[in-house]
Design a protein around this motif. Structure first.
Motif, PDB file in Angstrom:
ATOM      1  N   TYR A  23       0.832  -1.208   0.000  1.00 18.67           N
ATOM      2  CA  TYR A  23       0.000   0.000   0.000  1.00 18.67           C
ATOM      3  C   TYR A  23       0.865   1.256   0.000  1.00 18.67           C
ATOM      4  O   TYR A  23       0.623   2.189  -0.785  1.00 18.67           O
ATOM      5  CB  TYR A  23      -0.925   0.006   1.221  1.00 18.67           C
ATOM      6  N   GLU A  33      -3.814   7.655  -3.619  1.00 14.80           N
ATOM      7  CA  GLU A  33      -4.266   6.475  -2.902  1.00 14.80           C
ATOM      8  C   GLU A  33      -5.159   5.620  -3.795  1.00 14.80           C
ATOM      9  O   GLU A  33      -5.912   6.166  -4.614  1.00 14.80           O
ATOM     10  CB  GLU A  33      -5.042   6.887  -1.644  1.00 14.80           C
ATOM     11  N   VAL A  37     -10.573  -0.998  -2.226  1.00 11.05           N
ATOM     12  CA  VAL A  37      -9.856  -2.247  -1.978  1.00 11.05           C
ATOM     13  C   VAL A  37      -9.721  -3.058  -3.258  1.00 11.05           C
ATOM     14  O   VAL A  37      -8.670  -3.650  -3.537  1.00 11.05           O
ATOM     15  CB  VAL A  37     -10.572  -3.072  -0.881  1.00 11.05           C
ATOM     16  N   ILE A  58      -9.488   0.121   3.657  1.00 15.24           N
ATOM     17  CA  ILE A  58      -8.259   0.863   3.417  1.00 15.24           C
ATOM     18  C   ILE A  58      -7.934   1.744   4.623  1.00 15.24           C
ATOM     19  O   ILE A  58      -6.778   1.874   5.035  1.00 15.24           O
ATOM     20  CB  ILE A  58      -8.390   1.741   2.149  1.00 15.24           C
TER      21      ILE A  58
END
Length: 224
Positions: A23, A33, A37, A58
């Motif tokens: 991540y 970002e 998911v 997340i």
């Protein structure tokens, strides 16, 4: 057709540490970002169901990153056999310096998380788990103190209140570090020492000299 990278990733075990690493790498590499998911798992050739074994969202993963920073710092400190003999002041200084060394190694990720989010530190949603760990550390430290002068000074103030005060101090230092452009973040190192000395002296009811010293430093930095 699957890429070689996808085939390799599928063979790797999926655990908390790997998901966190993937991540953070995704955020820094893409400068954004993952939107959800599903897209994160698709990017990294992970089954979505495997993600949910470890994290419910997340946001939960992002919170776990900060908890991991703190837990790793404490574990590193406690590896030193002399740690048990440290004064409270030295324990806090060691904690801060160890944490900010970890933060520096992951500065690009941290700066992205707070970039353009002026209230992120104030609201601290992703710092919630770390805040609990931090306050527990402070309360345990106060419980284990053998300093009767310190002990007498917080009989009128509950340990949770003191722990919250130390947390506010930590957020102040974190904000300063985020904005620090000095070589090797040497100004943050100065602030850590001054703020910890001030906090400890306030606990010991001897604040004036340290408070003035800290005030002079912050005043000088705000003028630059």
């Amino acid at each position: 057709m699957e890429s070689t990278t996808q085939k390799r990733r599928k063979k790797d075990p999926v655990d908390d540490q790997r998901l966190i690493a993937l991540y953070m790498d995704s955020v820094v590499s893409n400068n954004m970002e993952p939107k959800n998911v599903y897209l994160f798992c698709k990017e990294n050739a992970i089954q979505e169901s495997d993600f949910y074994i470890h994290f419910g969202s997340i946001r939960a993963l992002k919170e776990a990153i900060w908890i991991q920073f703190f837990d790793h710092a404490v574990a590193t400190m406690q590896m030193d056999q002399a740690y048990a003999t440290y004064s409270n002041r030295d324990k806090l200084l060691t904690l801060y310096f160890t944490l900010f060394e970890l933060f520096t190694l992951n500065r690009s990720y941290i700066l992205f998380q707070f970039e353009g989010h002026q209230n992120a530190l104030k609201n601290g949603s992703t710092l919630k788990g770390m805040r609990s760990r931090f306050k527990e550390f402070i309360e345990t430290m106060l419980d284990s103190t053998t300093d009767t002068t310190c002990e007498n000074s917080w009989t009128k103030v509950s340990k949770p209140v003191l722990a919250e005060g130390y947390w506010v101090n930590f957020l102040m230092v974190l904000k300063f570090w985020i904005e620090d452009t000095s070589k090797g973040f040497e100004k943050t190192d100065v602030l850590i020492e001054k703020s910890i000395n001030t906090a400890m002296d306030l606990t010991h009811s001897q604040p004036l000299e340290r408070l003035l010293d800290l005030g002079k430093f912050l005043w000088k930095e705000n003028r630059n």
